[in-house]
Design a protein around this motif. Structure first.
Motif, mmCIF file in Angstrom:
data_model
loop_
_atom_site.group_PDB
_atom_site.id
_atom_site.type_symbol
_atom_site.label_atom_id
_atom_site.label_comp_id
_atom_site.label_asym_id
_atom_site.label_seq_id
_atom_site.Cartn_x
_atom_site.Cartn_y
_atom_site.Cartn_z
ATOM 1 N N ALA A 30 1.066 -1.506 0.243
ATOM 2 C CA ALA A 30 -0.201 0.148 0.203
ATOM 3 C C ALA A 30 1.090 1.323 0.177
ATOM 4 N N GLU A 35 -1.051 4.287 -1.251
ATOM 5 C CA GLU A 35 -2.253 4.102 -1.132
ATOM 6 C C GLU A 35 -3.178 4.624 0.338
ATOM 7 N N VAL A 36 -1.527 5.549 0.559
ATOM 8 C CA VAL A 36 -1.626 5.939 1.938
ATOM 9 C C VAL A 36 -1.511 7.486 2.351
ATOM 10 N N ASP A 37 -1.845 8.205 3.455
ATOM 11 C CA ASP A 37 -1.805 9.025 3.077
ATOM 12 C C ASP A 37 0.026 9.937 3.951
ATOM 13 N N ALA A 38 -0.614 9.147 5.094
ATOM 14 C CA ALA A 38 1.123 9.305 6.048
ATOM 15 C C ALA A 38 1.306 8.135 6.450
ATOM 16 N N SER A 60 -3.245 20.869 2.974
ATOM 17 C CA SER A 60 -4.545 20.174 2.699
ATOM 18 C C SER A 60 -4.848 20.510 4.696
ATOM 19 N N VAL A 84 -17.991 13.610 5.713
ATOM 20 C CA VAL A 84 -16.493 13.902 5.412
ATOM 21 C C VAL A 84 -14.852 14.117 6.859
ATOM 22 N N TYR A 85 -15.843 15.195 7.379
ATOM 23 C CA TYR A 85 -15.397 16.553 7.870
ATOM 24 C C TYR A 85 -16.282 17.740 8.466
ATOM 25 N N LEU A 102 -18.595 10.481 11.099
ATOM 26 C CA LEU A 102 -18.140 10.553 10.367
ATOM 27 C C LEU A 102 -18.268 9.160 9.278
ATOM 28 N N GLY A 103 -18.616 9.390 7.794
ATOM 29 C CA GLY A 103 -19.268 8.170 7.040
ATOM 30 C C GLY A 103 -20.708 8.235 7.271
ATOM 31 N N THR B 30 -6.204 10.805 8.563
ATOM 32 C CA THR B 30 -5.354 11.891 8.515
ATOM 33 C C THR B 30 -5.770 13.166 7.880
ATOM 34 N N THR B 32 -8.642 15.670 6.416
ATOM 35 C CA THR B 32 -9.397 16.482 4.986
ATOM 36 C C THR B 32 -9.037 15.945 3.998
ATOM 37 N N THR B 33 -8.169 14.372 3.850
ATOM 38 C CA THR B 33 -7.122 14.416 2.811
ATOM 39 C C THR B 33 -8.343 13.742 2.127
ATOM 40 N N ARG B 35 -7.806 10.824 0.757
ATOM 41 C CA ARG B 35 -7.959 9.229 0.876
ATOM 42 C C ARG B 35 -9.138 9.444 1.810
ATOM 43 N N SER B 36 -8.184 9.881 2.690
ATOM 44 C CA SER B 36 -9.114 9.662 4.003
ATOM 45 C C SER B 36 -10.891 10.045 4.066
ATOM 46 N N SER B 37 -10.621 10.927 3.428
ATOM 47 C CA SER B 37 -12.440 11.348 3.558
ATOM 48 C C SER B 37 -13.151 10.060 2.740
ATOM 49 N N ILE B 40 -13.427 7.070 4.426
ATOM 50 C CA ILE B 40 -14.573 6.771 5.818
ATOM 51 C C ILE B 40 -15.794 6.610 5.081
ATOM 52 N N PRO B 78 -4.586 6.192 5.553
ATOM 53 C CA PRO B 78 -5.876 5.167 6.397
ATOM 54 C C PRO B 78 -5.506 3.769 6.789
ATOM 55 N N GLY B 93 -4.911 1.934 3.457
ATOM 56 C CA GLY B 93 -5.787 2.532 1.572
ATOM 57 C C GLY B 93 -6.694 2.800 1.917
#
Lengths: 510, 120
Positions: A30, A35-38, A60, A84-85, A102-103, B30, B32-33, B35-37, B40, B78, B93
């Motif tokens: 991933a 596929e990951v942000d952090a 962001s 989503v936020y 969320l979601g 992490t 409001t990116t 990918r995170s959105s 979720i 995520p 992911g």
């Protein structure tokens, strides 16, 4: 045997290790595939988060931190309407934690109620056409609390023609709405007072001395239409004599905050002269000075005051007349009668005067009906009325002096009859009749005729009673009184021009 | 020994775990990116479709609260962690690979009828 694990245990451990290995490979894959942000790295001061998407992700994240600080609730929805936020203010406003909501779809956070049914399609139309909408509506939280909110909605787009969701900015305006409602109610209430007051109200700007508003009654007092009043100074609408008077008033107002004129003669646009009372107050209205002039039409009050003054003079006059009569009666009663019965006789005569006075007051000095006068003077014999005392029935209003003189004469006749005449035995009777003057016979007359009593002899001496039924009664109506001592019974007749005895057309009989 | 007659609808005693167990999930994101959105939205949709009324999903923003990443040994975001039913599983992911995710959550039996994930 210790140290040697069973085959099933080894198989289980092997499966677990395979799973962990698969997860580690998935994680690496991933990361490698973006596929990951952090990434989270354990440091000496705890885990640290490193974002992997460079400037865009950092920007962001920075924006996210800023949104956390704003006091308005900020909610982001994806294109399926899922949350989503939401920032910290949104968590507080809707009493939900971000992790719990969320979601979820927006409906999980609140229910929307539009203020008017037409608002919803109108808002949808604006949002569709412009990509943004802002307005007020009601959000009902999941715990049932209703809030008026100011909502701003902006369509978020990935590309120009592809919406990615919506950004909602929400402000709780419940308190402001409540205050607005209170102000509105207050405005309606006081506007109604202003509009319906039966005093004229003018509002003036102290800097220009010009009228900025006037209530409808003001236009009635001045005969000016509303639009002709606005922008005028007071002297221009006839309220003050000239510009100098206007300036003097404003100087006084500035100094004392209030000016009062009890009686200002006002000339209306049509030239009508009118008496008004003016009270002007200088006060502050939301940071600026305003003058409010209350103008009261006192024409009616002045008329009433004049009427009261007239009445006072009339009462004074009548009181003096009455005292003079009482004085004469007291003097004559003492002179003519037995001193032993003086008090009783005087008291009876004053009582007779008082009965006539009562009738006059009851009729507001508008005269006394003859029958009422006769009944009041014969109150002691009221049980005999209709059987031994017979009364006429023609309506006639006696003037005040006539009522006084005739009333006293009737009292004397009744007292004499009870002592010596028709009412002194058990079967004598008295007939009292009167004729109001008419157009062809303009003479008023009233008569007292006794019959059935003891035989009447001419009295040996002339007492005060005879003076009352003779000279005094005649003088009261400027007429002629006739007394006859017939053996069958006393007869008394009083005649006078109708104008002397009866009420004149203007009401007041002197 | 008698055997139950074959049936299409298993009773509680014989039903597979994935049809009755309560799922406890934590999603680490992490901020409001995109990918995170997406993560979720995707996991919430999967839960609502396949685990309606029997799941607890907690979304944790480790950008705001990094310390919360420590307990679960999170190394990337995520990340979705299934703590119940056992075994513990983790997925990395944006949760858009629906079939893989369903298999990992032991929900693979009905996977063929699942709608595709959104935000892919």
């Amino acid at each position: 045997m210790a140290g040697i694990r069973s085959a099933s245990s080894l198989l289980l451990e092997n499966a677990s290790l395979r799973l962990q290995l698969a997860e580690a490979q998935d994680t690496l894959s991933a990361i490698r595939n973006g596929e990951v942000d952090a990434l989270v790295v354990e440091g000496s001061s705890g885990p640290r988060v490193y974002t992997l998407q460079g400037v865009e992700a950092e920007t962001s994240r920075f924006r996210g931190k800023m949104l956390e600080q704003v006091s308005d609730a900020v909610i982001a929805l994806d294109d399926a309407g899922r949350i989503v936020y939401l920032n910290a203010a949104a968590e507080r406003l809707y009493n939900f934690s971000a992790s719990a909501i969320l979601g979820h779809k927006q409906a999980a956070l609140y229910e929307t109620r539009w203020l008017l049914p037409a608002d919803e399609p109108a808002a949808a139309g604006v949002l569709r056409e412009t990509g943004a909408w802002r307005g007020e509506l009601i959000h009902v939280r999941r715990d049932g609390r209703e809030m008026y909110v100011d909502l701003g909605v902006t369509i978020l787009r990935e590309t120009a023609d592809r919406p990615a969701g919506q950004l909602l900015v929400v402000r709780d305006v419940t308190e402001r709405r409540r205050r607005d409602d209170q102000i509105l109610v207050s405005e309606i209430r006081y506007r109604r007072l202003f509009e319906t007051a039966h005093d004229g109200v003018l509002l003036l700007d102290p800097r220009t001395r010009k009228i900025i508003d006037a209530n409808p009654f003001m236009t009635r007092i001045l005969d000016y239409p509303h639009d002709k009043l606005i922008g005028k100074e007071l002297f221009q609408i006839g309220l003050l004599a000239d510009e100098a008077a206007s300036q003097a008033m404003f100087r006084k107002l500035k100094k004392n905050k209030q000016v009062r004129y009890d009686n200002l003669p006002l000339v209306t646009q049509t030239g009508r002269l009118q008496d008004v009372e003016v009270v002007a107050n200088l006060y502050e209205e939301n940071g600026r000075l305003i003058i409010q002039c209350n103008i009261r039409d006192i024409t009616e009050r002045r008329r009433s005051e004049e009427h009261v003054n007239l009445l006072m003079a009339e009462i004074n006059h009548r009181a003096k007349n009455l005292l003079a009569v009482v004085q004469a009666v007291a003097h004559q009663t003492a002179y003519h009668g037995d001193p032993a019965t003086f008090v009783t006789r005087l008291s009876d005569r004053i009582g007779s005067l008082a009965a006539g006075q009562d009738l006059l007051v009851r009729n507001q000095w508008q005269g006394v009906d003859v029958r009422d006068l006769v009944e009041s003077q014969l109150a002691h014999f009221k049980d005999l009325i209709g059987s031994r005392v017979f009364l006429g029935h023609k309506p006639a209003q006696l003037s005040a002096p006539a009522a006084q003189g005739i009333g006293m004469a009737l009292h004397e006749l009744a007292t004499n009859s009870a002592k010596y005449g028709a009412l002194s035995n058990g079967y004598g009777y008295v007939t009292i009749d009167w004729t109001p003057g008419t157009g062809t016979e303009p003479e008023f007359s009233i008569s007292w005729k006794e019959a059935g009593g003891p035989a009447v002899a001419m009295p040996a001496r002339k007492g005060f009673g005879q003076v009352v039924i003779g000279r005094m009664a005649a003088a009261a109506v400027q007429g002629v009184a006739d007394i006859a001592f017939h053996p069958a019974g006393v007869t008394w007749t009083l005649t006078a021009p109708a104008g002397n005895a009866l009420m004149p057309a203007d009401g007041f009989g002197r | 020994m008698t055997r139950n007659p074959p049936t299409d609808t298993p009773d509680a005693a014989t039903a597979p775990l994935f049809l009755s167990a309560r799922y406890i999930l934590r999603l680490y994101v992490t901020g409001t990116t995109p990918r995170s959105s997406r993560a979720i939205a995707n996991i919430r949709m999967i839960c609502e479709t396949h685990l309606e009324g029997r799941y607890d999903l907690e979304v944790i923003d480790i950008a705001q609260h990094p310390a919360l990443a420590r307990g679960e040994q999170i190394i990337a975001a995520p990340t979705l962690i299934k703590t119940a039913p056992l075994p513990l599983r983790r997925f990395i992911g944006d949760m858009s690979q629906t079939e893989r995710l369903l298999a990992g959550l032991d929900l693979h039996i009905a996977a063929e009828s699942f709608p595709p994930g959104i935000g892919c």
